[in-house]
Structure formats: structure tokens, C-alpha cells
Design a protein around this motif. Sequence first.
Motif, short mmCIF file in Angstrom:
data_model
loop_
_atom_site.label_atom_id
_atom_site.label_comp_id
_atom_site.label_asym_id
_atom_site.label_seq_id
_atom_site.Cartn_x
_atom_site.Cartn_y
_atom_site.Cartn_z
N UNK A 53 0.71 -1.45 0.15
CA UNK A 53 0.00 -0.08 -0.03
C UNK A 53 0.77 1.28 -0.09
N UNK A 54 2.11 1.21 0.01
CA UNK A 54 3.12 2.29 -0.21
C UNK A 54 3.69 2.79 1.18
N UNK A 73 -2.67 -2.72 -3.96
CA UNK A 73 -2.84 -1.65 -4.95
C UNK A 73 -4.06 -0.59 -4.50
N UNK A 74 -5.10 -1.15 -4.21
CA UNK A 74 -6.34 -0.57 -3.98
C UNK A 74 -6.15 0.33 -2.97
N UNK A 75 -5.43 -0.11 -1.88
CA UNK A 75 -5.08 0.49 -0.55
C UNK A 75 -4.35 1.61 -0.62
N UNK A 76 -3.58 1.77 -1.77
CA UNK A 76 -2.68 2.94 -1.93
C UNK A 76 -3.38 4.16 -1.55
N UNK A 77 -2.55 5.07 -0.70
CA UNK A 77 -3.47 6.49 -0.22
C UNK A 77 -3.57 7.48 -1.18
N UNK A 78 -4.69 8.07 -1.28
CA UNK A 78 -4.92 9.24 -2.30
C UNK A 78 -3.78 10.11 -2.45
#
Length: 259
Positions: A53-54, A73-78
Motif C-alpha cells: 500500500x506504499x 494496490x487499491x489500498x494506496x493512499x490518495x
Amino acid sequence: MNARACDGSAGDVDYAAVGGGYAAYRQPDPRIAARIHAALGTARTVVNVGAGAGSYEATPLDVTAVEPSASMRARRPAGRSPAVDAVAEQLPFPDDSFDAAMTTFSVHQWSDPAAGLCEMRRVARGPVVVLTCDPALVRDFWRYAYAAEVLDAEARRHSEIAQLTAALGGRATVERVPIPLDCCDGFNEAYYGRPERLLGHGARQACSAWSFADDATRARFAAALRRDLEDGSWGARHGALRQQPFLEGSLVLLRAVPD
């Protein structure tokens, strides 16, 4: 190579099933982050392989993230750039594309760690930085007395440090990374002085090693630890850890630069 899971996870853990607690329990710890960023040196462009998630991506850097799991990948912060869907062993970049390469808590998930590290070396002009655990030290932790199966599985998943440095080539250094008492990144040893945290299912689920334990092992662990906390047995054996500011455990930082 191992077949990828339904969400794209390429290792031995399906992060669509176990990754739900990562946002709450696996926050980057700033003291560990400082060591990683120091190891990257003056790099401006960095590829983060197995990026999840970065975590530990320094925002001032130009980071290209690589992550095979769609759920992670979908949990990467905005505000973060989208991650490239690829595996470490086949990075879709030309030679020398980046100033540096990094990976954190990921090498043990790869089906071929040596091939993945060679790929990182291929695409990075400068340092390759790897945060991982030394399998020779994983079992040197009080939790082994409560859930030996979990730490045995964890030790088996990690490659020997000599194998990793050999795959990286060049000039490699290895340093142990002190784990702070209030570490906010909930990996295996992060709760060395806060054992109550490990009674929570979420804290355990956010560490992939627990995905190899069955329900009976998890229940036995929680019951034994709860008993020893209540009757003072844990405190008699390990209570000093509650005041110990850092633990030198199995966490290590590898850094390799070309000859």
C-alpha cells in the motif's frame, strides 16, 4: 514461478484475504523510514518493488511502485501514483531506469528472491535497499515459546542474508535495525514490549506469518499469553522489555551499490 492468487498476489499469501488490517496496523515507522531513506542516498527516482500500500515511500522522491496484488494496490493512499501490476522477477523497465531501488518486508514473498533482486539491480543505477528479516534471528523472540509454528514458518520463508547479498552483487552492507518500543509498523517483533496487542486478531492478521497458523494454534497462543499476562508469568520473564526503548531483533537493512 508460483501461480498468482485471484487478486494477483504472487507469493505464498493471498492479500485479498489477509490484507484488510494493514491500513490500521502496518503504518510506516518514522525511525525505520529514516534509515531506509538514508540508505537511498541522493536518489531522486526510485522503484519500490513489492510496494504493497506504499509504506516507506518518501513523498519527496519520484517513486514508481510495483505491486502484483490488486487488493494492496487499491489500498494506496490518495495522491500516490498508481502501482504497476508486475512481479519482482519480471520488472517491466529498461536497464538503469532508476537512481535506486527499494523493497520492504517483501523479499520473502517472492517465488524466486535471487531473480527478483537481480532484476532490481538491473533497473537501478545506484543503491538497492532491502528491508527484511534475518532467518537466523527470527526465533530469538519470546513469542517462540507461545507459537513456535508461526516463527518456524517465518524463518523458512526468509532467505539467508548471504544469499541475498550474493544475488545483489556489488558492494553490500548489512545492518541490524533497532525496533522502537512504540513501533507503529506491526510486524513480528513490533510488540516485543506490548504483548497485549497480540491478543487482538487484527494485529496478528496484519502479519502474514499468522496466515500459516490454523485456528487451533491461534486459540492456543491467545489463551496461553492471556493466562501468563494475568498471572504475572510473562512479566516475571520478560517484563523489562516494557521499559526497553529499542530491541535489536531480526530486522535488517541491506544496501548494495555497483562496483
